[in-house]
Design an enzyme around this catalytic site. Sequence first.
Site, mmCIF file in Angstrom:
data_model
loop_
_atom_site.group_PDB
_atom_site.id
_atom_site.type_symbol
_atom_site.label_atom_id
_atom_site.label_comp_id
_atom_site.label_asym_id
_atom_site.label_seq_id
_atom_site.Cartn_x
_atom_site.Cartn_y
_atom_site.Cartn_z
ATOM 1 C CE LYS A 114 22.176 -3.672 29.721
ATOM 2 N NZ LYS A 114 21.172 -4.607 30.296
ATOM 3 N NE ARG A 135 15.543 -5.390 22.928
ATOM 4 C CZ ARG A 135 16.596 -5.036 23.662
ATOM 5 N NH1 ARG A 135 17.263 -3.950 23.370
ATOM 6 N NH2 ARG A 135 16.960 -5.765 24.695
#
Length: 667
Positions: A114, A135
């Site tokens: 991640k 985002r």
Amino acid sequence: MSIEKKVIELRNKIEDHNYRYYVLDDPIISDAEYDALFRELQTLEKAHPEYISDDSPTKRVGAKPLKTFPEIQHVVPMLSLDNAFSDEDVNDFSERIIDRLKIHAAIEFTAEPKLDGVAVSLVYEKGKLKTAATRGDGVTGEDITNNVRTIRMIPLHLRGKGHPNLLEVRGEVYIPKEGFAALNDYAAKHHEKIFANPRNAAAGSLRQLDPAVTAKRPLAFFGHGLGLVEGGDLPDTQYDIMMQLHTWGLRVSPDLKKVTGIEACLHYYKKMAEKREHLPYEIDGVVYKVNSIALQKKLGFISRAPRWAIAHKFPAEEVVTTLNAVEFQVGRTGALTPVARLEPVFVAGVTISNATLHNMDEIVRKDIRIGDRVVVRRAGDVIPQVVRALTQHRPVNAKKIHLPKTCPVCHSAIEHIEEMAVTRCTGGLFCAAQRKEAIRHFASRRAMDIVGLGDKIIEKLVDTGRVKTVADLYHLTLNDLAELERMAEKSAQNLLDELEKSKSTTFQRFLYALGIREVGEATARQLALHFGDLKPLMSATEEALQEIQDVGPVVAKHIVTFFQEKHNCDVIYALIKAGVRWDPIVIDHKKLFLSGKTFVLTGTLNTLTRDEAKEKLQEVGAKVSGSVSPKTDYVVAGSDAGSKLKKAESLGVKILDEAALIKMLEG
């Protein structure tokens, strides 16, 4: 071959080399060969603008600056992931999947690091990059298309065939550890803002209104999933989709694995935790995803996250301990760094007893004192740093931290200029901490030009105690050098000959060789032309120095402080006693008829080389700059002049050809 076909061929070649370099990590041409292809394409597109397209590699250098970022709506929301902080949390995640699917066979997952970066959406239409967005809140993001185009790891058009008509690739933009260190090093040297961590640096770089700024940042990208897909078939597993993206030219994590069962997920997590410190980028955990796309669809989503994926986070890398003392270390350029001596504490797999406090401004801002209970973090999992003091637990006998009055290594005076975070030792020619760097600079080609005195020899001379200041170089004997490891007698004699040769120099070179802070070649030349010799310069005041072109208050203070330090003067006198000499400059101000004028040279000159033109301009007092600004007086444009000429025309700067320059130099 037609011009259009040649342009297309060059674009394809450049994109192929980008793919091999950034995605496959297997370049087959040198940087110089790549640059030659790029310049050839730029030249053709400039001559034939009708063939310029948005997906050309030349568009990566940055578009026009924006005033604001437009908004982009995500047709498929960009959801975040649920987090797991323990093995128990991961087991619960697995149990929820089993209960919902009503199956008891071991489920296949993908597992990957991640990244601690910035989530972005890339939309490709018929294989060409159409838009890129952050985002944002998951539904609405910012249009960062122009900035993303500057990232060479992101293809402007997909490779191969079989792309869906519309393909939304989701992934993470990040800055590698090495690039982050270089970015902050540059910022520190230019007194710019230091980034707190790579994620903040990546976010700030993507949100630059001027894409040209983004283009200079070391941004990288990994794809990790898809959003909207229309008009095409894709593989039926997460892993195979990622491999397909890789085939189409997008980078995916080399550590992406298929694992079966939750125990295999936990094993992967432990392996990545061990590998974490050695990765070239920051990660803060791993991500597990159900591999089957059919099962992903069956599991579906909750309000803000998919049921089929989870982020298994690494433990927080912060601990609390006691600050016992503070010591100041001196770097190779003389910068003083406060180092915290801590009560030993275990964090991120190692015992820490020392941590950086960065500088005095940070100490004051954070109100850190000796005796405090402090929070310590491993920055980038490598360099421990003190994050903050727990002032609510401060003992009554806690002591304020003060700068030392003199250098802790050589006891020279220290210099701290207001509005600058860095404090430095002024004993640049004497200080043991700066010794190797001072000698490297002194011997460099544009300084004393001591051929053969390379880094390895300097290391050996200093480490064996044969050289403590640059003046000691001129007292070396044949035996001193021949006794060094791998130094033959002939090489030793050649170096002695070069040292002897270097004694005869110019005042300008000698000044530059001294390594006075912010006194580069151009400033050294201005000082030499103004003062003529060393003695009047050494006795000059800050006010007198500021009368010289390009010498402001900061540089003037550096010069005065340098010559006020007795240790530096002792080394200078030792150099002169050893035979270093130059001819004083007889100052004829009539010859300096271009004093105060700034020139920029661009393009190819026919009669003079660029270096010759620069030298002749400097001889008559002009300053030669590398960039065009409103302060530029003249731009000398040769053949094939490029962006500098355009900028000069836009600013209304006077433009000369070579003939006009030669006529001007003749007075």
